[in-house]
Design a protein around this motif. Structure first.
Motif, PDB file in Angstrom:
ATOM      1  N   PHE A  52       0.855  -1.187   0.000  1.00  0.00           N
ATOM      2  CA  PHE A  52       0.000   0.000   0.000  1.00  0.00           C
ATOM      3  C   PHE A  52       0.893   1.238   0.000  1.00  0.00           C
ATOM      4  O   PHE A  52       1.822   1.344   0.796  1.00  0.00           O
ATOM      5  CB  PHE A  52      -0.886   0.003   1.247  1.00  0.00           C
ATOM      6  CG  PHE A  52      -1.938   1.078   1.240  1.00  0.00           C
ATOM      7  CD1 PHE A  52      -3.185   0.837   0.701  1.00  0.00           C
ATOM      8  CD2 PHE A  52      -1.670   2.326   1.775  1.00  0.00           C
ATOM      9  CE1 PHE A  52      -4.157   1.828   0.685  1.00  0.00           C
ATOM     10  CE2 PHE A  52      -2.632   3.321   1.768  1.00  0.00           C
ATOM     11  CZ  PHE A  52      -3.885   3.066   1.222  1.00  0.00           C
ATOM     12  N   TYR A  53       0.607   2.151  -0.912  1.00  0.00           N
ATOM     13  CA  TYR A  53       1.371   3.397  -1.014  1.00  0.00           C
ATOM     14  C   TYR A  53       0.419   4.580  -1.088  1.00  0.00           C
ATOM     15  O   TYR A  53      -0.650   4.490  -1.701  1.00  0.00           O
ATOM     16  CB  TYR A  53       2.198   3.438  -2.303  1.00  0.00           C
ATOM     17  CG  TYR A  53       3.238   2.367  -2.444  1.00  0.00           C
ATOM     18  CD1 TYR A  53       4.537   2.577  -2.003  1.00  0.00           C
ATOM     19  CD2 TYR A  53       2.943   1.146  -3.047  1.00  0.00           C
ATOM     20  CE1 TYR A  53       5.507   1.592  -2.148  1.00  0.00           C
ATOM     21  CE2 TYR A  53       3.901   0.162  -3.203  1.00  0.00           C
ATOM     22  CZ  TYR A  53       5.181   0.389  -2.754  1.00  0.00           C
ATOM     23  OH  TYR A  53       6.140  -0.575  -2.904  1.00  0.00           O
ATOM     24  N   VAL A  54       0.838   5.688  -0.488  1.00  0.00           N
ATOM     25  CA  VAL A  54       0.223   6.984  -0.741  1.00  0.00           C
ATOM     26  C   VAL A  54       1.378   7.872  -1.186  1.00  0.00           C
ATOM     27  O   VAL A  54       2.418   7.920  -0.531  1.00  0.00           O
ATOM     28  CB  VAL A  54      -0.468   7.584   0.498  1.00  0.00           C
ATOM     29  CG1 VAL A  54      -1.078   8.943   0.158  1.00  0.00           C
ATOM     30  CG2 VAL A  54      -1.545   6.643   1.035  1.00  0.00           C
ATOM     31  N   THR A  55       1.195   8.544  -2.323  1.00  0.00           N
ATOM     32  CA  THR A  55       2.269   9.361  -2.867  1.00  0.00           C
ATOM     33  C   THR A  55       1.850  10.824  -2.986  1.00  0.00           C
ATOM     34  O   THR A  55       0.674  11.120  -3.215  1.00  0.00           O
ATOM     35  CB  THR A  55       2.686   8.862  -4.269  1.00  0.00           C
ATOM     36  OG1 THR A  55       1.581   8.986  -5.171  1.00  0.00           O
ATOM     37  CG2 THR A  55       3.153   7.419  -4.222  1.00  0.00           C
ATOM     38  N   ALA A  56       2.809  11.702  -2.805  1.00  0.00           N
ATOM     39  CA  ALA A  56       2.653  13.124  -3.130  1.00  0.00           C
ATOM     40  C   ALA A  56       3.520  13.344  -4.357  1.00  0.00           C
ATOM     41  O   ALA A  56       4.743  13.178  -4.293  1.00  0.00           O
ATOM     42  CB  ALA A  56       3.103  14.015  -1.980  1.00  0.00           C
ATOM     43  N   SER A  85      -3.216  19.746  -4.214  1.00  0.00           N
ATOM     44  CA  SER A  85      -3.140  20.839  -3.262  1.00  0.00           C
ATOM     45  C   SER A  85      -1.679  21.252  -3.091  1.00  0.00           C
ATOM     46  O   SER A  85      -0.776  20.429  -3.266  1.00  0.00           O
ATOM     47  CB  SER A  85      -3.702  20.415  -1.903  1.00  0.00           C
ATOM     48  OG  SER A  85      -3.493  21.415  -0.928  1.00  0.00           O
ATOM     49  N   ASP A  86      -1.470  22.488  -2.702  1.00  0.00           N
ATOM     50  CA  ASP A  86      -0.126  22.929  -2.335  1.00  0.00           C
ATOM     51  C   ASP A  86       0.302  22.308  -1.001  1.00  0.00           C
ATOM     52  O   ASP A  86       1.491  22.215  -0.709  1.00  0.00           O
ATOM     53  CB  ASP A  86      -0.078  24.453  -2.205  1.00  0.00           C
ATOM     54  CG  ASP A  86      -0.282  25.152  -3.541  1.00  0.00           C
ATOM     55  OD1 ASP A  86      -0.048  24.536  -4.606  1.00  0.00           O
ATOM     56  OD2 ASP A  86      -0.685  26.332  -3.524  1.00  0.00           O
ATOM     57  N   ALA A  93       1.550  17.851   6.691  1.00  0.00           N
ATOM     58  CA  ALA A  93       0.232  17.788   6.050  1.00  0.00           C
ATOM     59  C   ALA A  93       0.093  16.502   5.238  1.00  0.00           C
ATOM     60  O   ALA A  93      -0.951  15.852   5.256  1.00  0.00           O
ATOM     61  CB  ALA A  93       0.009  19.009   5.157  1.00  0.00           C
ATOM     62  N   PHE A  94       1.174  16.123   4.537  1.00  0.00           N
ATOM     63  CA  PHE A  94       1.146  14.880   3.763  1.00  0.00           C
ATOM     64  C   PHE A  94       0.894  13.680   4.677  1.00  0.00           C
ATOM     65  O   PHE A  94       0.034  12.848   4.401  1.00  0.00           O
ATOM     66  CB  PHE A  94       2.450  14.679   2.982  1.00  0.00           C
ATOM     67  CG  PHE A  94       2.575  13.300   2.413  1.00  0.00           C
ATOM     68  CD1 PHE A  94       1.839  12.924   1.302  1.00  0.00           C
ATOM     69  CD2 PHE A  94       3.403  12.357   3.005  1.00  0.00           C
ATOM     70  CE1 PHE A  94       1.932  11.629   0.783  1.00  0.00           C
ATOM     71  CE2 PHE A  94       3.505  11.068   2.508  1.00  0.00           C
ATOM     72  CZ  PHE A  94       2.766  10.704   1.384  1.00  0.00           C
ATOM     73  N   CYS A  95       1.658  13.575   5.765  1.00  0.00           N
ATOM     74  CA  CYS A  95       1.513  12.425   6.673  1.00  0.00           C
ATOM     75  C   CYS A  95       0.101  12.349   7.250  1.00  0.00           C
ATOM     76  O   CYS A  95      -0.492  11.268   7.298  1.00  0.00           O
ATOM     77  CB  CYS A  95       2.552  12.496   7.789  1.00  0.00           C
ATOM     78  SG  CYS A  95       4.238  12.152   7.242  1.00  0.00           S
ATOM     79  N   GLU A  96      -0.428  13.469   7.684  1.00  0.00           N
ATOM     80  CA  GLU A  96      -1.772  13.480   8.264  1.00  0.00           C
ATOM     81  C   GLU A  96      -2.809  12.966   7.259  1.00  0.00           C
ATOM     82  O   GLU A  96      -3.614  12.099   7.585  1.00  0.00           O
ATOM     83  CB  GLU A  96      -2.124  14.901   8.701  1.00  0.00           C
ATOM     84  CG  GLU A  96      -3.475  15.004   9.374  1.00  0.00           C
ATOM     85  CD  GLU A  96      -3.786  16.425   9.831  1.00  0.00           C
ATOM     86  OE1 GLU A  96      -4.979  16.742   9.898  1.00  0.00           O
ATOM     87  OE2 GLU A  96      -2.844  17.195  10.113  1.00  0.00           O
ATOM     88  N   GLU A  97      -2.761  13.474   6.048  1.00  0.00           N
ATOM     89  CA  GLU A  97      -3.746  13.064   5.043  1.00  0.00           C
ATOM     90  C   GLU A  97      -3.486  11.643   4.547  1.00  0.00           C
ATOM     91  O   GLU A  97      -4.417  10.871   4.322  1.00  0.00           O
ATOM     92  CB  GLU A  97      -3.755  14.038   3.871  1.00  0.00           C
ATOM     93  CG  GLU A  97      -4.873  13.804   2.887  1.00  0.00           C
ATOM     94  CD  GLU A  97      -6.266  14.029   3.464  1.00  0.00           C
ATOM     95  OE1 GLU A  97      -7.238  13.548   2.858  1.00  0.00           O
ATOM     96  OE2 GLU A  97      -6.409  14.691   4.527  1.00  0.00           O
ATOM     97  N   ALA A  98      -2.215  11.277   4.371  1.00  0.00           N
ATOM     98  CA  ALA A  98      -1.873   9.934   3.891  1.00  0.00           C
ATOM     99  C   ALA A  98      -2.379   8.864   4.854  1.00  0.00           C
ATOM    100  O   ALA A  98      -2.936   7.844   4.425  1.00  0.00           O
ATOM    101  CB  ALA A  98      -0.358   9.816   3.693  1.00  0.00           C
ATOM    102  N   PHE A  99      -2.221   9.081   6.157  1.00  0.00           N
ATOM    103  CA  PHE A  99      -2.712   8.097   7.123  1.00  0.00           C
ATOM    104  C   PHE A  99      -4.233   8.106   7.206  1.00  0.00           C
ATOM    105  O   PHE A  99      -4.851   7.062   7.438  1.00  0.00           O
ATOM    106  CB  PHE A  99      -2.073   8.299   8.494  1.00  0.00           C
ATOM    107  CG  PHE A  99      -0.714   7.676   8.588  1.00  0.00           C
ATOM    108  CD1 PHE A  99      -0.563   6.292   8.655  1.00  0.00           C
ATOM    109  CD2 PHE A  99       0.424   8.456   8.588  1.00  0.00           C
ATOM    110  CE1 PHE A  99       0.680   5.705   8.728  1.00  0.00           C
ATOM    111  CE2 PHE A  99       1.689   7.883   8.661  1.00  0.00           C
ATOM    112  CZ  PHE A  99       1.821   6.498   8.726  1.00  0.00           C
ATOM    113  N   ALA A 100      -4.865   9.258   7.016  1.00  0.00           N
ATOM    114  CA  ALA A 100      -6.339   9.304   6.988  1.00  0.00           C
ATOM    115  C   ALA A 100      -6.876   8.493   5.810  1.00  0.00           C
ATOM    116  O   ALA A 100      -7.830   7.728   5.953  1.00  0.00           O
ATOM    117  CB  ALA A 100      -6.823  10.748   6.914  1.00  0.00           C
TER     118      ALA A 100
END
Length: 117
Positions: A52-56, A85-86, A93-100
């Motif tokens: 599982f990956y979440v990427t920016a 998003s910026d 911000a990335f970590c918070e949203e990626a884990f959500a």
């Protein structure tokens, strides 16, 4: 699964998230055409590689009006862009949203990511 083709990366943070261990990577070089800012890679206990990956990812100039980066989820049977998003240029911000996003997709809504490094 279209996993990121990472050649080199520097681990920025490590987490325990339910039955998963996660690492947030930065300074990523890949053989993809994609320019990654950050990658959250989650490995389930007992497995040898991330599933599982979440990427920016940096948006191309043609999409800059949407935001500097786009968030994408990659897992077995699913590759989906979430939003641009910026904010995704910022590691917190990335970590918070990626884990959500991971909690929602993996059914871990009762778990909280615990930073271990």
């Amino acid at each position: 699964m279209e996993a990121p083709k990472i050649q080199t990366a520097i681990p920025q943070r490590r987490y325990q998230f339910g039955e998963y261990t996660g690492v947030v990577l930065g300074e990523i070089e890949s053989s993809d055409a994609v320019k990654y800012q950050y990658i959250l890679a989650l490995v389930r206990e007992g497995e040898g590689k991330p599933g599982f990956y979440v990427t920016a990812e940096k948006n191309p100039r043609s999409r800059a009006h949407e935001g500097s980066h786009r968030l994408r989820v990659i897992t077995h049977g699913l590759t989906e862009e979430i939003e641009s998003s910026d904010r995704w240029a910022d590691i917190d911000a990335f970590c918070e949203e990626a884990f959500a996003v991971a909690a929602k997709v993996l059914g871990l809504s009762d778990e909280q990511p615990e930073r271990i490094a």
